[in-house]
Design a protein around this motif. Structure first.
Motif, PDB file in Angstrom:
ATOM      1  N   VAL A   1       0.916  -1.463  -0.033  1.00 51.06           N
ATOM      2  CA  VAL A   1       0.139  -0.080   0.128  1.00 51.06           C
ATOM      3  C   VAL A   1       0.669   1.240   0.174  1.00 51.06           C
ATOM      4  CG1 VAL A   1      -1.609   1.345   1.419  1.00 51.06           C
ATOM      5  CG2 VAL A   1      -1.850  -1.068   1.080  1.00 51.06           C
ATOM      6  N   LEU A   2       1.906   1.207   0.853  1.00 50.65           N
ATOM      7  CA  LEU A   2       2.803   2.227   0.805  1.00 50.65           C
ATOM      8  C   LEU A   2       3.483   2.579  -0.465  1.00 50.65           C
ATOM      9  CD1 LEU A   2       4.694   1.921   4.196  1.00 50.65           C
ATOM     10  CD2 LEU A   2       3.147   3.988   3.526  1.00 50.65           C
TER      11      LEU A   2
ATOM     12  N   HIS B   1       4.716   4.801 -14.106  1.00 53.52           N
ATOM     13  CA  HIS B   1       5.601   3.896 -13.387  1.00 53.52           C
ATOM     14  C   HIS B   1       4.953   2.812 -12.812  1.00 53.52           C
ATOM     15  CE1 HIS B   1       8.909   6.927 -13.763  1.00 53.52           C
ATOM     16  NE2 HIS B   1       7.863   7.732 -13.368  1.00 53.52           N
ATOM     17  N   PHE B   2       5.694   1.874 -12.410  1.00 58.80           N
ATOM     18  CA  PHE B   2       5.054   0.387 -11.936  1.00 58.80           C
ATOM     19  C   PHE B   2       5.012   0.301 -10.695  1.00 58.80           C
ATOM     20  CE2 PHE B   2       5.392  -0.323 -16.182  1.00 58.80           C
ATOM     21  CZ  PHE B   2       5.252  -1.781 -16.721  1.00 58.80           C
ATOM     22  N   GLU B   3       4.749   1.281  -9.770  1.00 61.16           N
ATOM     23  CA  GLU B   3       4.698   1.254  -8.272  1.00 61.16           C
ATOM     24  C   GLU B   3       3.277   0.337  -8.081  1.00 61.16           C
ATOM     25  OE1 GLU B   3       7.464   4.353  -8.304  1.00 61.16           O
ATOM     26  OE2 GLU B   3       5.942   3.800  -9.548  1.00 61.16           O
ATOM     27  N   ALA B   4       2.181   0.559  -8.554  1.00 59.47           N
ATOM     28  CA  ALA B   4       1.131  -0.169  -8.439  1.00 59.47           C
ATOM     29  C   ALA B   4       1.289  -1.578  -8.640  1.00 59.47           C
ATOM     30  CB  ALA B   4      -0.062   0.294  -8.998  1.00 59.47           C
TER      31      ALA B   4
ATOM     32  N   ILE C   1      12.046   2.028   1.416  1.00 57.17           N
ATOM     33  CA  ILE C   1      12.240   3.089   0.064  1.00 57.17           C
ATOM     34  C   ILE C   1      10.987   4.000   0.161  1.00 57.17           C
ATOM     35  CG2 ILE C   1      11.887   2.796  -2.244  1.00 57.17           C
ATOM     36  CD1 ILE C   1      13.714   0.306  -2.232  1.00 57.17           C
ATOM     37  N   PRO C   2       9.806   3.511   0.408  1.00 56.01           N
ATOM     38  CA  PRO C   2       8.805   4.545   0.496  1.00 56.01           C
ATOM     39  C   PRO C   2       8.774   5.447   1.921  1.00 56.01           C
ATOM     40  CG  PRO C   2       7.760   2.379   0.975  1.00 56.01           C
ATOM     41  CD  PRO C   2       9.015   2.367   0.296  1.00 56.01           C
ATOM     42  N   VAL C   3       9.212   4.813   2.999  1.00 56.58           N
ATOM     43  CA  VAL C   3       9.537   5.674   4.008  1.00 56.58           C
ATOM     44  C   VAL C   3      10.737   6.649   3.680  1.00 56.58           C
ATOM     45  CG1 VAL C   3      10.456   5.802   6.335  1.00 56.58           C
ATOM     46  CG2 VAL C   3       8.832   4.029   5.785  1.00 56.58           C
ATOM     47  N   ALA C   4      11.864   6.522   3.067  1.00 56.39           N
ATOM     48  CA  ALA C   4      12.741   7.333   2.780  1.00 56.39           C
ATOM     49  C   ALA C   4      12.005   8.639   1.853  1.00 56.39           C
ATOM     50  CB  ALA C   4      13.913   6.906   1.877  1.00 56.39           C
ATOM     51  N   GLN C   5      10.938   8.212   0.757  1.00 58.00           N
ATOM     52  CA  GLN C   5      10.130   9.119  -0.082  1.00 58.00           C
ATOM     53  C   GLN C   5       9.479  10.122   0.906  1.00 58.00           C
ATOM     54  OE1 GLN C   5       8.987   7.744  -4.048  1.00 58.00           O
ATOM     55  NE2 GLN C   5       9.343   5.698  -3.108  1.00 58.00           N
ATOM     56  N   LEU C   6       8.892   9.895   1.883  1.00 62.00           N
ATOM     57  CA  LEU C   6       7.920  10.226   2.729  1.00 62.00           C
ATOM     58  C   LEU C   6       9.074  11.496   3.659  1.00 62.00           C
ATOM     59  CD1 LEU C   6       5.672   7.633   3.832  1.00 62.00           C
ATOM     60  CD2 LEU C   6       4.948   9.621   2.475  1.00 62.00           C
TER      61      LEU C   6
END
Length: 478
Positions: free
Chosen positions: A26-27, A50-53, A94-99
């Protein structure tokens, strides 16, 4: 496919085998697209695909299928726990770093941000962490340990329970695991490498790799270089180029008479001399060191399409006219594969960096002893790269040098003003030594870019204040 493995194994949706990768998925699915939209929807309606989903959904199926497979034999519980927990923690980071990036810069990460990250020296990372509140650092460390422990413990408790499947169901789960192990992670056309963050990383990595061609193409560039020497003097002399760091002329009294603090007593005095020329309208090409310095020192610029690695540099020109080139830097040696600035520096006859030690601040005055290495009986081209006013400003000058504010106190503008005053003092010492000992004929000083001390630096362009730099020259009068 995301839910087929747990459906075949009749596993609860609250099982860590499914729940943990689902939270991570989900993140992945939400973080980059949402932040990109928030950052860009006012200026652009275009969205790259991009292919996040896709990655998020397939990640759930991959972890679940591996977990179910590990449940078939008790001896797999420990190695499977270690592998799955590491995979989940890395993909969570990785998503936490983006946040965190968005929280710091109020912008979605892009190629500029990724380039800044990849070119960041470990000392700068340590410097940044040390500038953060101690309580925050301790909280982050403890929270990370607790999270890692909780994920590992939850996985182990689930995987140590043997849950045999019928042959058909197990075969389908195994096929999914094998297929996704390839499709998710293969080097070409895999799902992971087509996510935005990984594409940025790989694009920047490729860009930096092409900079290596700068060294490889050096002989070809020099063979085509034609230089006409205007000064026919045979007297040995030195030309001095000093590059500052993060210094804004808005905070320099010599350039901005309205600024209340006298941050440049030496330059303010030298301004009265006919030998000095101050340029009040100089601007940097960009707000980061690599872009600014590599363009300043080569024929590559914002007006042509010439690649950095194809461009002659001022070092090449100095060599072509018979100068011995010395480069001394207090910026930290990142290695020839990491930055164009280092590549340029390494083409000098002598290139040295001050010793960068962990937990040890190196002030710019540590560059002064290097000047004694120059031979005044030959023509020298000397480049000095200062640490200047690099964040954290309070680490750019000795505490006993404090002229504004309270020594040792974290005050952004006061610290920044002190760093400028210290740079002014270092410039005076370099100038006096070169003038008295090296037959200095000319001196040029400019800062790579500027900064606004009470505003967090961003990889994105945020106004002229970040590129409004000091630039002055000195020439002897014959």
């Amino acid at each position: 496919m995301a839910v087929l493995p747990i459906a075949l194994a009749r596993i609860s949706l609250t099982s860590p085998i499914f729940l943990i990768p689902t939270i991570i998925a989900v993140l992945w699915i939400l973080t980059y697209p949402t932040i990109y939209f928030i950052s860009n929807h006012k200026v652009s309606s275009d969205f790259e695909f991009h292919f996040e989903a896709v990655f998020g959904l397939y990640f759930v199926a991959w972890i679940s299928s591996l977990g179910i497979f590990a449940q078939q034999a008790s001896w797999l519980s420990i190695p499977a726990t270690i592998f799955l927990s590491l995979a989940e923690l890395i993909m969570l980071a990785i998503p936490v770093a983006q946040l965190i990036y968005y929280a710091l810069y109020k912008a979605c990460i892009n190629e500029n941000g990724m380039e800044m990250i990849q070119e960041t020296h470990y000392n700068e990372i340590i410097e940044y962490i040390k500038s953060m509140p101690l309580l925050l650092n301790i909280t982050v460390i403890i929270s990370s340990i607790i999270l890692a422990t909780a994920i590992t413990y939850a996985n182990y408790n689930e995987l140590k329970v043997t849950a045999p499947l019928d042959t058909i169901s197990l075969s389908i789960v195994a096929i999914i695991a094998i297929f996704l192990s390839s499709y998710l992670w293969k080097k070409k056309h895999g799902v992971f490498i087509r996510t935005a963050i990984v594409e940025f990383y790989l694009d920047v990595k490729e860009y930096l790799a092409t900079n290596l061609q700068y060294t490889q193409n050096m002989q070809e560039r020099i063979s085509k270089l034609q230089v006409t020497t205007l000064d026919k003097s045979t007297k040995p002399h030195t030309i001095l180029l000093i590059i500052g760091e993060s210094e804004s002329r808005d905070y320099m009294k010599a350039f901005n008479k309205d600024y209340p603090l006298e941050t440049t007593p030496w330059l303010s005095e030298m301004e009265q001399s006919k030998n000095f020329i101050l340029f009040p309208n100089a601007f940097s090409i960009g707000a980061n060191t690599v872009l600014a310095v590599s363009n300043a020192l080569t024929e590559s610029n914002q007006y042509n399409d010439k690649k950095f690695y194809e461009s002659c540099s001022i070092i090449d020109i100095a060599h072509a006219t018979g100068y011995k080139v010395h480069w001394y830097s207090n910026q930290g040696h990142l290695g020839s594969a990491d930055t164009p600035v280092t590549l340029i520096a390494n083409t000098a006859d002598v290139a040295k960096w001050t010793k960068q030690e962990l937990n040890q601040v190196q002030y710019d005055e540590s560059l002064l002893p290097y000047l004694q290495e120059l031979d005044p009986t030959q023509n020298n081209f000397l480049v000095v790269h200062l640490k200047g006013s690099h964040f954290n400003f309070s680490n750019c000058y000795p505490r006993n040098f404090t002229k504004f504010g309270t020594p040792g106190k974290y005050e952004l503008e006061a610290n920044y003003a002190n760093s400028i005053a210290y740079t002014d003092s270092v410039l005076e010492q370099i100038f006096n030594y070169a003038k008295d000992n090296l037959n200095m004929q000319a001196m040029v000083y400019f800062s790579d870019h500027a900064t606004v001390p009470d505003k967090r630096r961003s990889p994105n362009f945020e106004g002229l204040a970040s590129v409004r730099i000091p630039f002055f020259t000195y020439f002897t009068v014959h």
